[in-house]
Design a protein around this motif. Structure first.
Motif, PDB file in Angstrom:
ATOM      1  N   THR A  19      -9.999  27.246 -17.033  1.00  0.00           N
ATOM      2  CA  THR A  19     -11.084  26.823 -16.152  1.00  0.00           C
ATOM      3  C   THR A  19     -11.801  28.048 -15.603  1.00  0.00           C
ATOM      4  O   THR A  19     -11.157  29.011 -15.177  1.00  0.00           O
ATOM      5  CB  THR A  19     -10.546  25.991 -14.973  1.00  0.00           C
ATOM      6  OG1 THR A  19      -9.837  24.853 -15.465  1.00  0.00           O
ATOM      7  CG2 THR A  19     -11.678  25.521 -14.069  1.00  0.00           C
ATOM      8  N   TYR A  21     -13.750  29.075 -12.529  1.00  0.00           N
ATOM      9  CA  TYR A  21     -13.983  28.579 -11.177  1.00  0.00           C
ATOM     10  C   TYR A  21     -15.250  29.181 -10.578  1.00  0.00           C
ATOM     11  O   TYR A  21     -15.637  30.312 -10.903  1.00  0.00           O
ATOM     12  CB  TYR A  21     -12.790  28.912 -10.275  1.00  0.00           C
ATOM     13  CG  TYR A  21     -11.544  28.145 -10.621  1.00  0.00           C
ATOM     14  CD1 TYR A  21     -11.412  26.813 -10.278  1.00  0.00           C
ATOM     15  CD2 TYR A  21     -10.486  28.763 -11.300  1.00  0.00           C
ATOM     16  CE1 TYR A  21     -10.260  26.091 -10.593  1.00  0.00           C
ATOM     17  CE2 TYR A  21      -9.335  28.054 -11.620  1.00  0.00           C
ATOM     18  CZ  TYR A  21      -9.233  26.721 -11.267  1.00  0.00           C
ATOM     19  OH  TYR A  21      -8.099  26.020 -11.598  1.00  0.00           O
ATOM     20  N   ASP A  27      -9.923  31.680  -3.139  1.00  0.00           N
ATOM     21  CA  ASP A  27      -8.921  31.948  -4.171  1.00  0.00           C
ATOM     22  C   ASP A  27      -7.564  32.272  -3.548  1.00  0.00           C
ATOM     23  O   ASP A  27      -7.346  33.375  -3.038  1.00  0.00           O
ATOM     24  CB  ASP A  27      -9.412  33.104  -5.051  1.00  0.00           C
ATOM     25  CG  ASP A  27      -8.400  33.515  -6.106  1.00  0.00           C
ATOM     26  OD1 ASP A  27      -7.408  32.783  -6.306  1.00  0.00           O
ATOM     27  OD2 ASP A  27      -8.604  34.569  -6.734  1.00  0.00           O
ATOM     28  N   LEU A 319      -8.555  21.710  -4.506  1.00  0.00           N
ATOM     29  CA  LEU A 319      -9.704  22.234  -5.240  1.00  0.00           C
ATOM     30  C   LEU A 319     -10.992  21.541  -4.786  1.00  0.00           C
ATOM     31  O   LEU A 319     -12.032  22.187  -4.618  1.00  0.00           O
ATOM     32  CB  LEU A 319      -9.495  22.049  -6.745  1.00  0.00           C
ATOM     33  CG  LEU A 319     -10.563  22.629  -7.665  1.00  0.00           C
ATOM     34  CD1 LEU A 319     -10.730  24.128  -7.454  1.00  0.00           C
ATOM     35  CD2 LEU A 319     -10.214  22.335  -9.128  1.00  0.00           C
ATOM     36  N   THR A 324      -8.276  27.128  -4.368  1.00  0.00           N
ATOM     37  CA  THR A 324      -7.415  27.125  -5.548  1.00  0.00           C
ATOM     38  C   THR A 324      -6.011  27.584  -5.174  1.00  0.00           C
ATOM     39  O   THR A 324      -5.839  28.561  -4.438  1.00  0.00           O
ATOM     40  CB  THR A 324      -7.940  28.054  -6.664  1.00  0.00           C
ATOM     41  OG1 THR A 324      -7.960  29.404  -6.190  1.00  0.00           O
ATOM     42  CG2 THR A 324      -9.326  27.646  -7.118  1.00  0.00           C
TER      43      THR A 324
END
Length: 363
Positions: A19, A21, A27, A319, A324
């Protein structure tokens, strides 16, 4: 061709995808512990460093014509600062571990790995002629019993400074056992360099251990130092042997010059700012203990979950809220966890919000 296998992986909620992001997301999942992967000043200094030379790529394996002054400069710095005789740069932590585990154990030797040792070492252990055993995680007594249970020539022990999934700190008693039996001790410091110790140089630094001839340290540039690549610290004798036997050193192109230059800048940054970085790390460790009851010797928070489906569902909800975290599932770990990294690049306020969202979801 692999439809049935993939279907089984999906059914077990073990399916993984790549993925990209959004850059605006908070993060808390990457290993960029100190936020140096976002430091443009270090990037610009690395560019300037590489630009000083005619070539900007290594061009060959390190033992043919790929060894470059940038490699040599970094090796000299990191060996001197850590108190080892010499250093070897490697393309990645995986390659460095593979080099050590594949090359050092010979026939009639005994290789003993912590059962939670990184996959790079576990894979490499399948290639050796030595007898291979695993000891219970961080259990020094079990390790010693295994050493005494088998006839052997050399003993090679492989452990991690901070374990990449659990976040556990290495049991210091393992150093004492290695020294008692004159065993080679490989310490994978990928997740402890830049995070623990008076000078943030890892567990040797934390425990106040002066490196000996039987000690080997592996560190990466791709975690706290904000780059990519790795290095091995060891005696000159071990380095000589690795240069002549380690396939992942002999048969791979030398490490990227830019990555080593960037890691060099990251290392200098940690040297200069160790005190303030330690304070920022301590604040985050204290917060994680207070809010989620996670004790963190380093910057890896392991939050136990009940099953794979629940782990993925919580990761998804976080998310959607702009955060994340890692949803780590078997076979990487025995039981599923949320892997939470309170990076220094993220604010304390955002970490507080993340903890609140996890608490709310689990209430």
């Amino acid at each position: 061709m692999y439809q049935h296998e993939l279907q089984a992986i999906r059914k077990a909620n073990r399916y993984r995808t790549k993925t990209v992001y959004d850059e605006g997301i908070h993060d808390f999942s990457s290993n960029d512990y100190l936020g140096l992967a976002e430091n443009k000043t270090l990037f610009e200094r690395a560019v300037a460093h590489v630009s000083m030379y005619k070539t900007h790529a290594p061009k060959a394996s390190i033992l043919v014509n790929g060894y470059h002054p940038i490699h040599e400069e970094f090796e000299t710095l990191v060996a001197r600062q850590n108190g080892f005789e010499t250093a070897l740069v490697c393309g990645s932590g995986f390659l460095a571990n593979f080099s050590l585990i594949e090359a050092l154990p010979r026939k009639k030797d005994l290789l003993i790995l912590d059962e939670e040792y990184h996959a790079s070492g576990m894979v490499a252990s399948k290639t050796v002629d030595a007898e291979v055993l695993t000891f219970r995680h961080n259990d020094a007594d079990h390790l010693e019993s295994l050493i005494n249970s088998r006839p052997h020539n050399r003993v090679i022990i492989a452990v991690e400074g901070i374990y990449s999934m659990s976040g556990d700190l290495l049991n210091r008693a393992i150093f004492e056992i290695a020294d008692r039996y004159n065993a080679l001790l490989i310490v994978d410091e990928a997740h402890s360099v830049g995070v623990v110790g008076d000078h943030l140089r890892g567990v040797f630094d934390l425990f106040g251990i002066t490196p000996q001839a039987n000690h080997i340290k592996m560190g990466t540039l791709g975690k706290a130092l904000g780059s990519y690549g790795a290095y091995i610290l060891c005696s000159a004798h071990i380095a000589e042997f690795l240069n002549n036997r380690a396939k992942a050193i002999i048969y791979t192109t030398a490490p990227s010059l830019f990555d080593i230059a960037l890691g060099y800048q990251g290392f200098l940054y940690v040297m200069k700012h160790a005190h303030s970085l330690k304070e920022a790390i301590n604040v985050r460790q204290t917060l994680m203990q207070k809010r989620l009851q996670i004790t963190m010797p380093g910057l890896i928070g392991s939050y136990a979950m009940e099953d794979n489906a629940q782990t993925l569902a919580l990761q998804k909800s976080l998310l959607e809220a702009g955060f994340t975290v890692g949803a780590i599932r078997p076979p990487t770990v025995p039981s599923p966890i949320l892997r939470i990294i309170p990076r220094l690049a993220e604010s304390i306020e955002d970490l507080e919000t993340l903890c609140f969202l996890i608490e709310k979801a689990r209430a």
